[in-house]
Structure formats: C-alpha cells, structure tokens
Design a protein around this motif. Structure first.
Motif, PDB file in Angstrom:
ATOM      1  N   ASP A  42     -32.636 -16.027  15.767  1.00 58.27           N
ATOM      2  CA  ASP A  42     -31.928 -14.930  15.099  1.00 58.27           C
ATOM      3  C   ASP A  42     -30.488 -14.812  15.600  1.00 58.27           C
ATOM      4  O   ASP A  42     -29.552 -14.659  14.818  1.00 58.27           O
ATOM      5  CB  ASP A  42     -32.656 -13.602  15.303  1.00 58.27           C
ATOM      6  N   ASN A  43     -30.328 -14.882  16.921  1.00 59.80           N
ATOM      7  CA  ASN A  43     -28.985 -14.786  17.495  1.00 59.80           C
ATOM      8  C   ASN A  43     -28.105 -15.946  17.040  1.00 59.80           C
ATOM      9  O   ASN A  43     -26.927 -15.760  16.723  1.00 59.80           O
ATOM     10  CB  ASN A  43     -29.052 -14.735  19.022  1.00 59.80           C
ATOM     11  N   TYR A  44     -28.678 -17.134  16.991  1.00 55.54           N
ATOM     12  CA  TYR A  44     -27.924 -18.315  16.570  1.00 55.54           C
ATOM     13  C   TYR A  44     -27.487 -18.189  15.107  1.00 55.54           C
ATOM     14  O   TYR A  44     -26.338 -18.446  14.766  1.00 55.54           O
ATOM     15  CB  TYR A  44     -28.763 -19.571  16.772  1.00 55.54           C
ATOM     16  N   VAL A  45     -28.404 -17.768  14.249  1.00 48.73           N
ATOM     17  CA  VAL A  45     -28.100 -17.612  12.823  1.00 48.73           C
ATOM     18  C   VAL A  45     -27.014 -16.552  12.621  1.00 48.73           C
ATOM     19  O   VAL A  45     -26.055 -16.782  11.878  1.00 48.73           O
ATOM     20  CB  VAL A  45     -29.374 -17.240  12.022  1.00 48.73           C
ATOM     21  N   ARG A  46     -27.153 -15.423  13.287  1.00 48.11           N
ATOM     22  CA  ARG A  46     -26.142 -14.364  13.162  1.00 48.11           C
ATOM     23  C   ARG A  46     -24.762 -14.894  13.555  1.00 48.11           C
ATOM     24  O   ARG A  46     -23.773 -14.662  12.863  1.00 48.11           O
ATOM     25  CB  ARG A  46     -26.502 -13.172  14.038  1.00 48.11           C
ATOM     26  N   ASP A  47     -24.714 -15.603  14.678  1.00 51.27           N
ATOM     27  CA  ASP A  47     -23.441 -16.136  15.161  1.00 51.27           C
ATOM     28  C   ASP A  47     -22.842 -17.145  14.181  1.00 51.27           C
ATOM     29  O   ASP A  47     -21.665 -17.092  13.861  1.00 51.27           O
ATOM     30  CB  ASP A  47     -23.641 -16.777  16.539  1.00 51.27           C
TER      31      ASP A  47
END
Length: 117
Positions: free
Chosen positions: A33-38
């Motif tokens: 999730d963090n990777y996708v958001r970034d």
C-alpha cells in the motif's frame, strides 16, 4: 491538463490495487500500500508518454495479483510473486534496481545488515 476520464481511470486503478492488497498477508499489504501510494503520487504530474507506460505496467500488476490471489476462487490461486527475467532487469535504471532491492529486503522482513541470514 488531464481529462476527467483519464483521472477517473487512474483513480479506479489505484483503488483496485489497494483493494487487491487486502488479500495479501498483513505485513506485505502495508508495504505494498505504501509503495503504491508513493508511486502514484510521484507520477501524478508526469508527461503523457510516461503516464501511458505507468498505467500499462500497473494494470498488468493488478491483473497478475488478481490471478495470484485466486479471486475467482481458491482453486485459481497461484504462488505470490513473480520472477523477473534478466532482460527485464537490464531495462531498469540504477535507481529502479535499488528500489526493487529495498522492496525485496523489506518484504523479507530483513535489513541490509542481516540480509545474508
């Protein structure tokens, strides 16, 4: 300026990926999730040619993840992850290789200090 339809397609893809991540183990879900958001945030104002590639690659990711998670039923699930071909790795920029390496370490729950364990 991006058209309303384009913005909506991007938003749908983004939300679909986050929804798919719910099927991942908790520690991987958070990382993903963090990777996708970034990534989506960093590409928000990219040029059209980059946007086309970006959306194509993330759509492929969503399809691949859906297949791996077996969203049509447990009998269709595949092992999580995907091996990259040498040709694919050679196409990556140095910063992308580093980012992929850091992602691998984080997914394994390790740090660079204890990666050999």
């Amino acid at each position: 300026m991006a058209s309303r339809a384009h913005v909506q397609r991007v938003r749908i893809l983004y939300k679909t990926i986050l929804r798919l991540h719910r099927g991942l183990p908790a520690e991987i879900q958070s990382l993903g999730d963090n990777y996708v958001r970034d990534e989506f945030r960093r590409h928000k104002k990219c040029i059209e040619s980059e946007a086309i590639i970006f959306l194509h690659e993330w759509t492929d990711y969503a399809v691949s993840l859906a297949e791996q998670l077996g969203l049509r039923g447990p009998h269709t699930a595949k092992p999580l992850g995907k091996y990259l071909k040498k040709d694919d790795l050679e196409k990556l920029r140095d910063d992308q290789v580093r980012q992929l390496y850091e992602l691998m370490i984080a997914a394994m729950g390790k740090t660079e200090d204890n990666i050999s364990e």
